[in-house]
Design an enzyme around this catalytic site. Structure first.
Site, short mmCIF file in Angstrom:
data_model
loop_
_atom_site.label_atom_id
_atom_site.label_comp_id
_atom_site.label_asym_id
_atom_site.label_seq_id
_atom_site.Cartn_x
_atom_site.Cartn_y
_atom_site.Cartn_z
CB CYS A 24 -78.08 -13.54 36.81
SG CYS A 24 -78.03 -12.86 35.14
CD GLU A 84 -70.87 -1.56 34.60
OE1 GLU A 84 -71.83 -1.27 33.86
OE2 GLU A 84 -70.67 -2.72 35.03
#
Length: 448
Positions: free
Chosen positions: A405, A333
């Site tokens: 997404c 991340e």
């Protein structure tokens, strides 16, 4: 003014727009229509050879058309699928976004519905902006950047609607320095909400290469927000904490009560409660978020126990359930706050390691270390991850799971993985965003 056109809607395309053609064969894209309908449309602008139009009248309606149940339908822009029977909505929008891809791959399109179609959002972004009369309001921007202030929103969890109305009352009497974004967050379970105010980035002075205007001092915002915690408490919202994110510094807490973290996901089956910091990314629909993770675990089950790489890992939404399912997980991340949240959530979970770096750089470094993984999961932002394919393939995973997404990028990105020997085996559409044309997609790519 251009004359109205009578058009037949052939199909829906990504974004939920209807595709029709003029008598001369020119493509026309129209919002708010359904396949098989005949409509009277008013043409708008033409971009890249494609006309945009709006519906003036539906002459022949599809059997699954319904009357929108929101007075702001067609104006707010948040719910662009209110004219569709809810029972047909996921089928229609998944075919629009992924149908050509599924047909080209020869795969069935698996559909996962949302457990609830209303009031599912536990995270939302509002705008603090000027009304036409110059006063301050709190709501959503429409396509023309005009502020829309609904009395309620059928997408928002009830607690967030309460916060929105309270913020509107606060804005009426506060000395507000400038426009701002306001992030609302509610826990997936239990009490507690957050309000995170982020002042808008000032426009450039002197054109595109000019310098930004000085941001309003944080002290001005602190004064403006000084009475907000008390106002929230007066309106039966005492468990809402107020934060200010001004400039590049840390998020600053302004309220004495309320949580420092909220439970973004609570999953007893895996013994996990994942907590998010103020303004941190969380999935908006907790029910579909769990179905997403269950889908990935089902795809990964034949590889367990094994080694998994979780790219764009966020707070551990995917990586930690994988670790609980027997995988040794390396989570990557880039955002410092996200990596910190992943470490906090993963404390005490065996085999879960966090790398704070961009996924692109981490892949290169792992390949240099001759690391290999059985499974690679990537959940990139809307821009996609086509450029990651060679580095991901260099780690020799048996399975790559791509979560999108923005499903339209899948058709662009998948050939890069296929060219490296990874074949799509399953394609899943999840209704993460009911009442809208948006959805989440998952594709499983198997080596060989």
């Amino acid at each position: 003014m251009k004359p109205r056109m009578e058009l037949f809607v052939e199909k829906l395309v990504p974004g939920g727009l209807g595709l029709a053609r003029t008598g001369e064969g020119q493509v026309v894209l129209i919002p708010g229509v359904l396949p098989g309908e005949r409509v009277l449309a008013e043409p708008g602008e033409r971009l890249r050879g494609v006309w945009r139009a709006r519906v003036a009248e539906v002459l022949e309606a599809a059997p699954y058309r319904r009357e929108p149940d929101c007075p702001l339908a067609g104006r707010c822009g948040g719910c662009d699928f209110l004219h569709v029977d809810p029972g047909r909505a996921l089928e229609l929008k998944s075919r629009a976004a992924l149908g050509e891809l599924a047909d080209g791959l020869g795969l069935p399109l698996e559909l996962i519905e949302s457990p609830t179609r209303e009031r599912y959002r536990i995270r939302a972004t509002l705008h603090l902006g000027r009304r036409p009369d110059g006063s301050w309001g709190v709501g959503f921007y429409d396509a023309r950047r005009q502020l829309v202030e609904p009395a309620e929103c059928r997408l928002l969890a009830p607690e967030l609607t309460g916060l929105m109305l309270a913020l509107r009352a606060w804005a009426a009497g506060a000395a507000i320095p400038a426009a701002a974004e306001i992030s609302l967050m509610r826990g997936a379970a239990g009490p507690g909400q957050m309000v995170v105010v982020t002042p808008a980035i000032p426009p450039l002075v002197g054109g595109r290469r000019g310098r930004p205007r000085p941001a309003p001092p944080a002290s001005g915002w602190e004064r403006a927000l000084d009475n907000l915690p008390a106002l929230l408490a007066d309106q039966a919202l005492p468990e809402a904490a107020v934060f200010l994110r001004a400039g590049a510094g840390p998020v600053r807490r302004l309220s004495p009560a309320g949580p420092d973290r909220i439970p973004a996901a609570v999953w007893p089956a895996w013994g996990l409660t994942l907590r998010a910091a103020p303004g941190g990314f969380t999935q908006v629909n907790p029910g579909v978020s769990q179905r997403l993770v269950e889908t990935i675990l089902d795809l990964a089950a034949p590889l367990a126990p094994g080694r998994a790489l979780d790219l764009y890992a966020g707070l551990g939404n995917i990586g930690l359930p994988l670790a609980r399912s027997g995988f040794a997980v390396t989570a990557v991340e880039e955002a410092p706050a996200g990596a910190r949240a992943a470490r906090e959530n993963g404390g005490g979970v065996p085999g879960f390691t966090v790398i704070q770096d961009s996924s692109e750089k981490a892949l290169v470094q792992l390949a240099r270390q001759s690391r290999t993984f059985d499974l690679v999961v990537l959940d990139p932002p809307r821009a996609g991850a086509r450029d990651l394919a060679p580095a991901a393939a260099a780690l020799k995973p048996r399975l790559i799971v791509y979560v999108a997404c923005h499903p339209a990028v899948l058709g662009r990105d998948l050939p890069a993985f296929v060219s490296l020997g990874y074949q799509p085996r399953r394609l899943v559409a999840l209704d993460m965003f009911p009442r809208t044309s948006h959805l989440e997609a998952v594709v499983a790519l198997q080596r060989g």
